[in-house]
Every structure is written in structure tokens, then in C-alpha cells.
Scaffold this motif. Structure first.
Motif, PDB file in Angstrom:
ATOM      1  N   SER A 102     -19.703  22.604  22.985  1.00  0.00           N
ATOM      2  CA  SER A 102     -18.521  23.050  23.716  1.00  0.00           C
ATOM      3  C   SER A 102     -18.310  24.046  22.108  1.00  0.00           C
ATOM      4  O   SER A 102     -19.217  24.195  21.610  1.00  0.00           O
ATOM      5  CB  SER A 102     -17.643  22.091  22.604  1.00  0.00           C
ATOM      6  N   GLY A 103     -18.048  25.219  23.093  1.00  0.00           N
ATOM      7  CA  GLY A 103     -17.684  26.318  21.665  1.00  0.00           C
ATOM      8  C   GLY A 103     -18.298  27.170  22.291  1.00  0.00           C
ATOM      9  O   GLY A 103     -18.429  28.454  21.629  1.00  0.00           O
ATOM     10  N   GLY A 104     -19.667  26.896  22.732  1.00  0.00           N
ATOM     11  CA  GLY A 104     -20.481  28.177  23.167  1.00  0.00           C
ATOM     12  C   GLY A 104     -21.450  28.900  22.177  1.00  0.00           C
ATOM     13  O   GLY A 104     -21.421  27.731  20.645  1.00  0.00           O
ATOM     14  N   GLY A 105     -22.146  29.949  21.802  1.00  0.00           N
ATOM     15  CA  GLY A 105     -22.812  30.031  20.799  1.00  0.00           C
ATOM     16  C   GLY A 105     -24.318  30.531  21.137  1.00  0.00           C
ATOM     17  O   GLY A 105     -24.627  29.593  22.575  1.00  0.00           O
ATOM     18  N   LEU A 106     -24.424  30.973  20.280  1.00  0.00           N
ATOM     19  CA  LEU A 106     -26.405  31.024  20.848  1.00  0.00           C
ATOM     20  C   LEU A 106     -26.500  29.808  20.512  1.00  0.00           C
ATOM     21  O   LEU A 106     -27.835  28.897  21.269  1.00  0.00           O
ATOM     22  CB  LEU A 106     -26.951  32.149  19.545  1.00  0.00           C
TER      23      LEU A 106
END
Length: 222
Positions: free
Chosen positions: A39-43
Motif C-alpha cells: 500500500s502506498g506504492g513507492g520504490l
């Protein structure tokens, strides 16, 4: 009608029914883990998905499942791209493992009662690694891990095998990423598009397969 093509059509019908059911009940396998860890995504989330997806597909988890989770967690476009990379890495890992580390083990596992079917596949892939692999990946039947092991133990050239795999993975990866996205946003159009792409990919794969000895062998044994 050839039994292999009939199975592909039945898979398309099942896909449509599964998408409708998952949308109806609002839950799907893997979504809880995606909500917890991606959740939130990102690298960091993308790297975790790539690592987990590569390992999972390398050991035999259905590649479609990784595409579904990727679409659910990251959206159809990014989820498809990440899932595709994970699938190719997983295929490469299984391929090289069979070739370098466990060729004898792979030969034992892929012989037995499946030997008569696998020998024509091996011969067709050796004759045309890219074309035969592309056709087999497009058609939504067969075992992904078995094909990786077969190619590795048979000494198929790595580059055309992986290139054919990558291109052949694309349609079903997009299909299941669309399904994952559709579940998350309650998007009926994503599911309809996914089923349509699935049918088109299956028909293209079947047409290509019939041009190879692989297709004729499968048809004779079906």
C-alpha cells in the motif's frame, strides 16, 4: 474442435465468471497481502514486489497471480510492467537453475508420463526457440515452470527463449493486471477488456502454434 483450443475457450469463460464473482464478493486472493505490504506504492514497495514476484514465479506460482496482484497494488500500467519484469526474472532463474544446477533432477521430473508430449515440445523449441516459445506463452494452457525447466535442461538458447517468453507474457499479464485493477476500483470495463484481450491472445497463440511442430504434436495427442 481441437481439445487444446476448447480448453482455451473454457478458460476464457472461466476468467469472465471469476472476474464477475470476485467483483460481486469484493475479495480476491493476495489482496490482503498487497494492502499490508504494498500500500502506498513507492520504490520500496515496487522492489519488494519485484523480488517476491520473481521468486514466486521461479518456483511455480502462476504468473497470472503476480500480474493480478501487481494490477491491484500499482494499477494496470505499472502493475503490468512490474509483473512482466518479475515473470521474466523468474523464468530466467528457473531456466538457468535447470541448466546449471539441477539438470538431472529436471530431466527426471519432466520425463515419466509427460515424456511423449514434452519431447516434441523440446524438439520444436530447439528448432525455433523464439517462435515456438512465443506461441506457447501466448496460448493460455500448459505449465509455466515446466516449460522453463524443459528449456533449461534441453539446452535451448537462452536469449531467444527469454525474448519469446517476455513478448508472450505480455497479453496475459495485461489481462490479469486489468482484472486486479478492476477489483480494486470496481471497474466493470477493465474486466470486460481483460476478457476480450484474453480471447484475442489465445487465438493468436493458437494460430502461431499451429505453424510449428509443437502445435501438430499437441493436436495429435489431444
Amino acid at each position: 474442435m481441437n481439445p487444446a483450443l476448447l480448453r482455451a475457450i473454457l478458460l476464457a469463460v472461466g476468467l469472465a465468471a471469476a472476474g464477475w464473482l470476485l467483483r460481486l464478493i469484493g475479495v480476491a486472493p493476495g489482496t490482503e497481502l498487497a494492502d499490508r505490504y504494498l500500500s502506498g506504492g513507492g520504490l520500496a514497495a515496487e522492489a519488494l514486489f519485484l523480488a517476491a514476484g520473481s521468486i514466486a514465479t521461479a518456483i511455480g506460482v502462476p504468473r497470472q497471480a503476480m500480474a493480478f496482484v501487481g494490477g491491484y497494488a500499482f494499477g494496470a500500467a505499472l502493475g503490468s510492467a512490474l509483473a512482466l519484469v518479475a515473470q521474466v526474472l523468474g523464468a530466467a532463474a528457473a531456466f538457468w537453475w535447470a541448466r546449471i544446477v539441477a539438470r538431472d533432477w529436471a530431466e527426471r521430473r519432466l520425463s515419466g508420463r509427460f515424456g511423449p508430449r514434452l519431447r516434441p515440445l523440446r524438439d520444436a523449441m530447439a528448432e525455433n526457440p523464439f517462435g515456438a516459445t512465443l506461441a506457447l506463452r501466448l496460448l493460455p494452457i500448459g505449465n509455466n515452470l515446466a516449460l522453463n525447466l524443459l528449456a533449461g535442461m534441453a539446452g535451448i538458447a537462452a536469449l531467444p527463449f527469454l525474448a519469446g517468453s517476455a513478448l508472450g507474457f505480455v497479453p496475459q499479464t495485461v489481462v490479469f493486471a486489468l482484472l486486479g485493477k478492476g477489483i480494486r476500483v470496481d471497474g466493470a470495463w477493465q474486466m470486460v477488456l481483460a476478457v476480450g484481450l484474453f480471447v484475442v491472445a489465445a487465438l493468436i497463440g493458437w494460430a502461431l502454434l499451429r505453424r510449428h511442430r509443437t502445435g501438430r504434436a499437441m493436436g495429435d495427442q489431444g
